[in-house]
Design an enzyme around this catalytic site. Structure first.
Site, short mmCIF file in Angstrom:
data_model
loop_
_atom_site.label_atom_id
_atom_site.label_comp_id
_atom_site.label_asym_id
_atom_site.label_seq_id
_atom_site.Cartn_x
_atom_site.Cartn_y
_atom_site.Cartn_z
N GLU A 1 -5.05 20.70 -52.95
CA GLU A 1 -4.03 21.61 -52.39
C GLU A 1 -3.52 22.60 -53.42
O GLU A 1 -2.42 23.15 -53.28
CB GLU A 1 -2.89 20.78 -51.82
CG GLU A 1 -3.32 19.83 -50.70
CD GLU A 1 -2.23 18.85 -50.31
OE1 GLU A 1 -1.30 19.26 -49.59
OE2 GLU A 1 -2.30 17.68 -50.73
N SER B 1 -1.42 17.95 -46.30
CA SER B 1 -2.00 19.15 -45.69
C SER B 1 -3.10 18.84 -44.69
O SER B 1 -3.95 19.69 -44.41
CB SER B 1 -2.53 20.12 -46.77
OG SER B 1 -1.46 20.66 -47.50
N ARG C 1 10.58 16.80 -45.98
CA ARG C 1 10.21 17.09 -44.59
C ARG C 1 9.69 15.81 -43.96
O ARG C 1 8.86 15.11 -44.55
CB ARG C 1 9.14 18.17 -44.53
CG ARG C 1 9.00 18.82 -43.13
CD ARG C 1 7.79 19.74 -43.05
NE ARG C 1 6.57 18.96 -42.97
CZ ARG C 1 5.49 19.16 -43.72
NH1 ARG C 1 5.50 20.10 -44.65
NH2 ARG C 1 4.42 18.41 -43.58
N ASP D 1 7.74 14.28 -40.65
CA ASP D 1 6.88 14.64 -39.53
C ASP D 1 6.92 13.56 -38.47
O ASP D 1 6.77 12.36 -38.79
CB ASP D 1 5.44 14.85 -40.02
CG ASP D 1 5.33 16.00 -41.01
OD1 ASP D 1 6.22 16.87 -41.01
OD2 ASP D 1 4.35 16.02 -41.78
N GLU E 1 4.78 10.71 -41.13
CA GLU E 1 4.79 10.66 -42.60
C GLU E 1 5.94 11.49 -43.14
O GLU E 1 6.53 12.31 -42.43
CB GLU E 1 3.46 11.14 -43.18
CG GLU E 1 3.07 12.54 -42.79
CD GLU E 1 1.65 12.88 -43.25
OE1 GLU E 1 1.54 13.65 -44.22
OE2 GLU E 1 0.69 12.39 -42.65
N ASN F 1 7.28 13.94 -46.59
CA ASN F 1 6.74 14.86 -47.58
C ASN F 1 7.82 15.19 -48.61
O ASN F 1 8.80 15.87 -48.28
CB ASN F 1 6.27 16.15 -46.90
CG ASN F 1 5.23 15.89 -45.84
OD1 ASN F 1 4.04 15.92 -46.12
ND2 ASN F 1 5.67 15.63 -44.61
#
Length: 316
Positions: free
Chosen positions: A14, A150, A260, A262, A275, A277
């Site tokens: 990434e 990602s 963040r 999800d 998950e 982040n």
């Protein structure tokens, strides 16, 4: 605050996204008169830290180099303040099966899953293992690396014939694959920030509608590949449940400053944790800037507040 060093790049898959994130954060900070420089996490980093002595370091490194806690361990041991979660919290979040367990214990639903190391997959026989998994987890399945971000190596498997290729894709990005029951519903991402007093605040959820039906790497970082709705098109009571689930996950994983979460919201309005982040993307197509804008906040003011939190916080 006179000098902020943003860490971006690194050696993960990434890297390019991280570099874009770093430049974007620096541009936003410049608009609020914060001197910020972007540095790569390479062999020259420690020397640069010693020479420049930044007031705050902001890691926006994605993948293992930025999310497994190692870089933050080094920063902490050298006495540098940094934006984001502690090394312990990063390690718990980076390991998706561990994160799922912690969040589930805190009362948030998460899809049923199996973590399968490559060695076990090979030693027990691929065919026998896949047959066992197919009989215990109902198709469709989501297959992804147990560590990573990602959506690299992620596949949605609709029939048993697709499973071997999905496993190969997942193992290309790590030695443990996570197989989860697919939860039908609305995919959302919730940015959680610490307010001035340190209490976590959930920003409006971002609803994610990828053109191909799956939020892949290309769908995340290619403009026009995905449609976003901010705030998400959810009933008020469902929005409150989503915010509560995100803050519960944030606390269960020990996050700090910014993360963040999800989630998938099923047809009954129940949020399911996917998950967390600790170093979410900050590019022009990333979800955190969308959520900040939807909340009515100015990005520069939010980022400045995060730097202030890093200055006053000790590791906790």
């Amino acid at each position: 605050m006179t000098h902020v060093l943003i860490l971006a790049g690194g050696l993960s898959h990434e890297r390019d996204v991280s570099l874009r994130s770093g430049r974007r954060v620096a541009d936003v900070l410049a608009k609020v008169d914060v001197e910020a420089h972007v540095a790569d996490a390479d062999g020259s980093l420690l020397e640069r830290l010693a020479q420049t002595e930044p007031d705050v370091v902001w890691p926006v490194l994605h993948g293992a180099s930025g999310e497994d806690g190692a870089i933050r361990d080094v920063l902490g041991s050298l006495g540098f303040r940094y934006v984001g979660s502690t090394p312990e919290s990063c390690r718990l979040t980076w390991d998706k099966p561990v994160a799922k367990t912690l969040v589930q214990r805190a009362g948030v639903r998460t899809p049923r899953g199996v973590a399968l190391p490559h060695d076990t997959f090979r030693e027990l026989g691929a065919g026998a293992v896949l047959d066992a998994i197919s009989s215990s987890l109902t198709l469709p399945l989501v297959v992804k690396p147990a560590r990573g971000g990602s959506a690299l190596g992620l596949s949605v498997v609709h029939n048993a014939a697709q499973l071997p290729a999905a496993m190969v894709d997942a193992y290309a990005y790590g030695d443990i694959a996570l197989l989860e029951s697919f939860v039908e519903g609305t995919e959302v991402a919730v940015t959680v920030l610490e307010g001035e007093e340190g209490a976590p605040v959930a920003l409006p959820a971002v609803e994610i509608v990828p053109d191909g039906g799956v939020y892949t790497y290309a769908a995340r970082y290619t403009a026009g590949e995905t449609e976003f709705f901010t705030p998400a098109r959810l009933a008020d009571e469902v929005s409150r449940a989503v915010a509560h689930a995100a803050i519960t996950a944030y606390r269960a994983l020990g996050h700090r400053h910014l993360s963040r979460i999800d989630l998938i919201v099923d047809p009954a309005g129940v949020p399911w944790f996917l998950e967390g982040n600790v170093a979410p993307g900050m590019t022009e197509t990333s979800l955190v800037p969308m959520a900040v804008a939807a909340s009515g906040r100015e990005a520069g003011a939010v980022y400045h507040q995060l730097l202030t939190r890093a200055l006053v916080d000790s590791e906790r």
